[in-house]
Design a protein around this motif. Structure first.
Motif, short mmCIF file in Angstrom:
data_model
loop_
_atom_site.label_atom_id
_atom_site.label_comp_id
_atom_site.label_asym_id
_atom_site.label_seq_id
_atom_site.Cartn_x
_atom_site.Cartn_y
_atom_site.Cartn_z
N MET A 1 0.85 -1.17 0.00
CA MET A 1 0.00 0.00 0.00
C MET A 1 0.89 1.23 0.00
O MET A 1 1.84 1.32 0.75
N SER A 2 0.54 2.22 -0.79
CA SER A 2 1.33 3.44 -0.86
C SER A 2 1.09 4.31 0.38
O SER A 2 0.08 4.18 1.06
N ILE A 3 2.02 5.21 0.63
CA ILE A 3 1.87 6.13 1.77
C ILE A 3 0.64 7.01 1.57
O ILE A 3 -0.10 7.27 2.51
N ALA A 4 0.39 7.44 0.36
CA ALA A 4 -0.79 8.26 0.08
C ALA A 4 -2.07 7.51 0.44
O ALA A 4 -2.99 8.08 1.01
N ALA A 5 -2.13 6.24 0.12
CA ALA A 5 -3.32 5.45 0.44
C ALA A 5 -3.47 5.26 1.94
O ALA A 5 -4.57 5.24 2.47
N MET A 6 -2.34 5.14 2.65
CA MET A 6 -2.40 4.96 4.11
C MET A 6 -2.87 6.23 4.81
O MET A 6 -3.49 6.16 5.86
N ARG A 8 -4.91 8.56 3.56
CA ARG A 8 -6.20 9.02 3.05
C ARG A 8 -7.30 8.74 4.06
O ARG A 8 -7.36 7.67 4.67
N ALA A 9 -8.18 9.69 4.23
CA ALA A 9 -9.31 9.51 5.14
C ALA A 9 -10.27 8.48 4.58
O ALA A 9 -10.44 8.37 3.37
N PRO A 10 -10.91 7.73 5.45
CA PRO A 10 -11.91 6.75 5.00
C PRO A 10 -13.09 7.44 4.32
O PRO A 10 -13.38 8.62 4.59
N ALA A 11 -13.79 6.73 3.48
CA ALA A 11 -14.95 7.28 2.79
C ALA A 11 -16.06 7.64 3.77
O ALA A 11 -16.74 8.65 3.61
N ARG A 25 -5.75 1.87 11.09
CA ARG A 25 -4.53 2.68 11.25
C ARG A 25 -4.83 4.17 11.18
O ARG A 25 -4.31 4.95 11.96
N TYR A 26 -5.69 4.57 10.25
CA TYR A 26 -6.06 5.98 10.12
C TYR A 26 -6.65 6.51 11.42
O TYR A 26 -6.24 7.54 11.94
N TRP A 27 -7.66 5.79 11.95
CA TRP A 27 -8.33 6.27 13.15
C TRP A 27 -7.44 6.17 14.38
O TRP A 27 -7.49 7.03 15.26
#
Length: 63
Positions: A1-6, A8-11, A25-27
């Motif tokens: 997974m790219s850093i940009a994808a990691m 990115r905020a969830p939909a 990971r995002y939250w």
């Protein structure tokens, strides 16, 4: 997974999906908690982001 994808905020910003590792990971980063702490919070109060945020703040306050 790219850093940009990691990063990115969830939909869906209203609910936390702990079954999705990138969202977990995002939250966890957003609330400055470990993924395990976030999972436990979701178990306690449900997946609504506002409820989880309130719970985590209260838990920090009570330490």
């Amino acid at each position: 997974m790219s850093i940009a994808a990691m990063n990115r905020a969830p939909a869906d910003l209203m609910h936390i999906r702990v079954d999705q590792q990138d969202e977990l990971r995002y939250w966890a980063d957003r609330f400055e908690r470990t993924p395990r702490e976030l999972e436990n919070a979701v178990i306690r109060v449900g997946a609504n982001t506002k409820d989880v945020e309130r719970y985590l703040k209260l838990k920090s306050y009570c330490k």
